[in-house]
Design an enzyme around this catalytic site. Structure first.
Site, PDB file in Angstrom:
ATOM      1  N   LYS A  70     -40.582  -9.161 -29.073  1.00  0.00           N
ATOM      2  CA  LYS A  70     -42.222  -8.711 -29.637  1.00  0.00           C
ATOM      3  C   LYS A  70     -43.001  -8.958 -28.222  1.00  0.00           C
ATOM      4  CE  LYS A  70     -43.639 -10.489 -33.650  1.00  0.00           C
ATOM      5  NZ  LYS A  70     -44.159 -10.483 -35.077  1.00  0.00           N
ATOM      6  N   LYS A 112     -37.737 -12.417 -30.436  1.00  0.00           N
ATOM      7  CA  LYS A 112     -38.229 -11.434 -31.710  1.00  0.00           C
ATOM      8  C   LYS A 112     -38.507 -10.011 -30.937  1.00  0.00           C
ATOM      9  CE  LYS A 112     -40.950 -14.703 -34.150  1.00  0.00           C
ATOM     10  NZ  LYS A 112     -42.504 -15.086 -34.731  1.00  0.00           N
TER      11      LYS A 112
HETATM   12  N1  C2G Z   1     -48.396 -11.680 -43.541  1.00  0.00           N
HETATM   13  C1  C2G Z   1     -48.635 -11.535 -44.881  1.00  0.00           C
HETATM   14  N2  C2G Z   1     -49.090  -9.942 -45.031  1.00  0.00           N
HETATM   15  C2  C2G Z   1     -48.990  -9.186 -44.257  1.00  0.00           C
HETATM   16  C3  C2G Z   1     -48.662  -9.691 -42.598  1.00  0.00           C
HETATM   17  C4  C2G Z   1     -48.323 -10.769 -42.516  1.00  0.00           C
HETATM   18  O1  C2G Z   1     -48.768 -11.949 -45.655  1.00  0.00           O
HETATM   19  N3  C2G Z   1     -49.479  -7.753 -44.509  1.00  0.00           N
HETATM   20  C5  C2G Z   1     -47.775 -13.104 -43.352  1.00  0.00           C
HETATM   21  C6  C2G Z   1     -46.198 -13.089 -42.934  1.00  0.00           C
HETATM   22  O2  C2G Z   1     -45.386 -12.749 -44.083  1.00  0.00           O
HETATM   23  C7  C2G Z   1     -46.144 -14.520 -42.271  1.00  0.00           C
HETATM   24  C8  C2G Z   1     -47.509 -14.526 -41.630  1.00  0.00           C
HETATM   25  O3  C2G Z   1     -48.385 -13.583 -42.233  1.00  0.00           O
HETATM   26  O4  C2G Z   1     -45.813 -15.517 -43.183  1.00  0.00           O
HETATM   27  C9  C2G Z   1     -47.565 -14.232 -40.378  1.00  0.00           C
HETATM   28  O5  C2G Z   1     -47.024 -13.063 -39.749  1.00  0.00           O
HETATM   29  P1  C2G Z   1     -46.348 -12.637 -38.444  1.00  0.00           P
HETATM   30  O6  C2G Z   1     -47.500 -13.062 -37.627  1.00  0.00           O
HETATM   31  O7  C2G Z   1     -45.734 -11.134 -38.370  1.00  0.00           O
HETATM   32  O8  C2G Z   1     -45.360 -13.867 -38.004  1.00  0.00           O
HETATM   33  P2  C2G Z   1     -43.703 -13.583 -37.860  1.00  0.00           P
HETATM   34  O9  C2G Z   1     -43.602 -12.832 -36.612  1.00  0.00           O
HETATM   35  O10 C2G Z   1     -43.215 -12.813 -39.160  1.00  0.00           O
HETATM   36  O11 C2G Z   1     -43.134 -15.010 -37.804  1.00  0.00           O
HETATM   37  O12 C2G Z   1     -40.038 -18.604 -37.809  1.00  0.00           O
HETATM   38  C10 C2G Z   1     -40.834 -17.485 -38.409  1.00  0.00           C
HETATM   39  C11 C2G Z   1     -41.544 -16.663 -37.687  1.00  0.00           C
HETATM   40  O13 C2G Z   1     -42.417 -17.175 -36.481  1.00  0.00           O
HETATM   41  C12 C2G Z   1     -42.504 -15.688 -38.384  1.00  0.00           C
END
Ligand code: C2G
Length: 129
Positions: free
Chosen positions: A46, A44
């Site tokens: 990140k 990612k």
């Molecule tokens: N999320 C949300 N609202 C936000 C921020 C995040 O509903 N304002 C949700 C995201 O949609 C996700 C979860 O919180 O379902 C975790 O978000 P992230 O930590 O950004 O995860 P991400 O890097 O998108 O990882 O294989 C899939 C990935 O590992 C997803």
């Protein structure tokens, strides 16, 4: 009903909490797969503010969460769903359509994201102060 979701959950915020609460409401057992630092970096691009063990400890302490597992690659989802007898895979709608291949194995739900909060924005706000 067993629920499974995936995420990084860096700098845990209200959007993450809403997602976990709504996920748990879909069943009675919620497993959260948390991206490892290595996976985040390699796949990612990140770098997390908090290391995996802290993110896993925080998410695992949330009352909606029953179990935490590690997300180490993109290809583990089918195996996770099958081995853990998952009924519903859930994730935020920023991933809409991306995991439809799991519909062969379980129900797939994309929940609306919480508006106005994100880890990236939080980091940028802190840096600019
Ligand atoms: N999320 C949300 N609202 C936000 C921020 C995040 O509903 N304002 C949700 C995201 O949609 C996700 C979860 O919180 O379902 C975790 O978000 P992230 O930590 O950004 O995860 P991400 O890097 O998108 O990882 O294989 C899939 C990935 O590992 C997803």
């Amino acid at each position: 009903m067993k629920i499974l979701t995936y995420g990084t959950f860096d700098l845990f915020h209200i959007g993450h909490l809403n997602l976990l609460r709504r996920s748990k409401a879909l069943g009675n057992h919620l497993t959260v797969a948390i991206s490892t630092d290595d996976f985040n970096l390699k796949s990612k691009n990140k770098v997390c503010a908090q290391p995996y063990y802290e993110r896993a400890e925080i998410v695992g302490s949330i009352k909606y969460v029953d179990e935490v597992i590690a997300e180490t690659n993109w290809d583990q989802k089918i195996k996770d769903v099958v081995e853990n007898n998952i009924d519903v895979f859930v994730i935020g709608d920023d991933w809409e359509g991306k995991f439809d291949f799991l519909k062969e194995y379980c129900e797939v739900v994309y929940l609306p994201r919480t508006e106005g909060v994100s880890t990236t924005e939080r980091k940028n706000e802190i840096i600019s102060k």
